[in-house]
Design an enzyme around this catalytic site. Sequence first.
Site, PDB file in Angstrom:
ATOM      1  CG  ASP A  57      -0.422   0.002   2.329  1.00 34.28           C
ATOM      2  OD1 ASP A  57       0.858  -0.125   2.463  1.00 34.28           O
ATOM      3  OD2 ASP A  57      -1.007   0.020   3.587  1.00 34.28           O
ATOM      4  CB  SER A  58       4.716   1.768   0.009  1.00 33.71           C
ATOM      5  OG  SER A  58       4.663   0.671  -0.684  1.00 33.71           O
ATOM      6  CG  ASP A  96       0.621  -3.836   2.162  1.00 33.49           C
ATOM      7  OD1 ASP A  96       0.469  -4.790   3.082  1.00 33.49           O
ATOM      8  OD2 ASP A  96       1.164  -3.130   2.140  1.00 33.49           O
ATOM      9  CD  GLU A 194       7.923  -0.642   7.551  1.00 33.49           C
ATOM     10  OE1 GLU A 194       6.778  -1.178   7.067  1.00 33.49           O
ATOM     11  OE2 GLU A 194       8.198   0.428   7.196  1.00 33.49           O
TER      12      GLU A 194
HETATM   13  O1  KIV Z   1       3.673  -1.184   1.511  1.00 35.42           O
HETATM   14  C1  KIV Z   1       4.922  -1.576   1.769  1.00 35.42           C
HETATM   15  O2  KIV Z   1       5.664  -1.231   0.940  1.00 35.42           O
HETATM   16  C2  KIV Z   1       5.272  -2.299   2.795  1.00 35.42           C
HETATM   17  C3  KIV Z   1       6.674  -2.405   3.165  1.00 35.42           C
HETATM   18  C4  KIV Z   1       7.436  -1.182   3.284  1.00 35.42           C
HETATM   19  C5  KIV Z   1       7.052  -3.747   4.079  1.00 35.42           C
HETATM   20  O3  KIV Z   1       4.566  -2.731   3.665  1.00 35.42           O
END
Ligand code: KIV
Length: 278
Positions: A57-58, A96, A194
């Site tokens: 979700d990043s 995610d 994390e």
């Molecule tokens: O959303 C993401 O990219 C993540 C990573 C930072 C582990 O959850």
Amino acid sequence: MQPASPSSDSAGAPRITLAHLQAMVGRQQPIAMLTCYDHPTAQALVGAGLHILLVGDSAATTVLGENSTTAATMDFMLLITRSVRRGAPNLFVMADMPFASYPDVPTAAANALRFVQIAGADAVKLECDGRHVEIVRALSASGIVVCAHLGLLPQRAVQHGGYRAKGRTSAEADRIVQDATALAAAGAELILLEAVPDEVSRRVVAAVSCPVLGCGAGPGCHGHVVVLHDILGFNDHPPRFVDRLADGPAFIHNAAKEYVIAIQTRQYPAARHGYPTK
Ligand code: KIV
């Protein structure tokens, strides 16, 4: 939407499964994982030796320019997961679960199922603590591979007072180890840590039997993940655990500049770009 139907993997590699990841842990071979949010990037990553693509979700902050990952919605995450699945049919694709998409067992189960059935994900990742044990148990019981994300939880940055490393006090470290143990016992088949100290990761690795993936969590983890755009240089303030490996902005800028020059000097479009009359 129909289920994602993977096209063929041009690299011809065998499909990476959970069993493959577990075997890598047994062989002490590190697992390599990167975020990926779209089809052409997934295709470009095929054959690079990666094992897992995380449709994080990043994407909300990294490619949409939002201030928080909480902006990612289910529909957005489903679409991009599906595009990554199609681009990398043989890699292990982890999706995610976005903010507030797993508040209770029925909602979590329905949304996780959409990631597997519609988007073709191999696993779903949930930002967890001990309160998520029953949700993880229910997803796992229905056959969904769950990755429990512990430590720094970006979806909870507001509740937790910002983006800060976790597990640096003994109370926080003990909590992470206890939660990881409980979530693994409930059926989580992968753990992601994390921004925690290496000592905490090593305690988790010793406490659970599943693969433990680290994002800024030290060398003690079985595998490692970072945000692709951070290594590509798109983040002016990447986390300390990321090395900038390419100048992505310059690459795009220079291609655009070359295109503009070609137009301004009337080299583009040339005769070869046109459609001659029949
Ligand atoms: O959303 C993401 O990219 C993540 C990573 C930072 C582990 O959850």
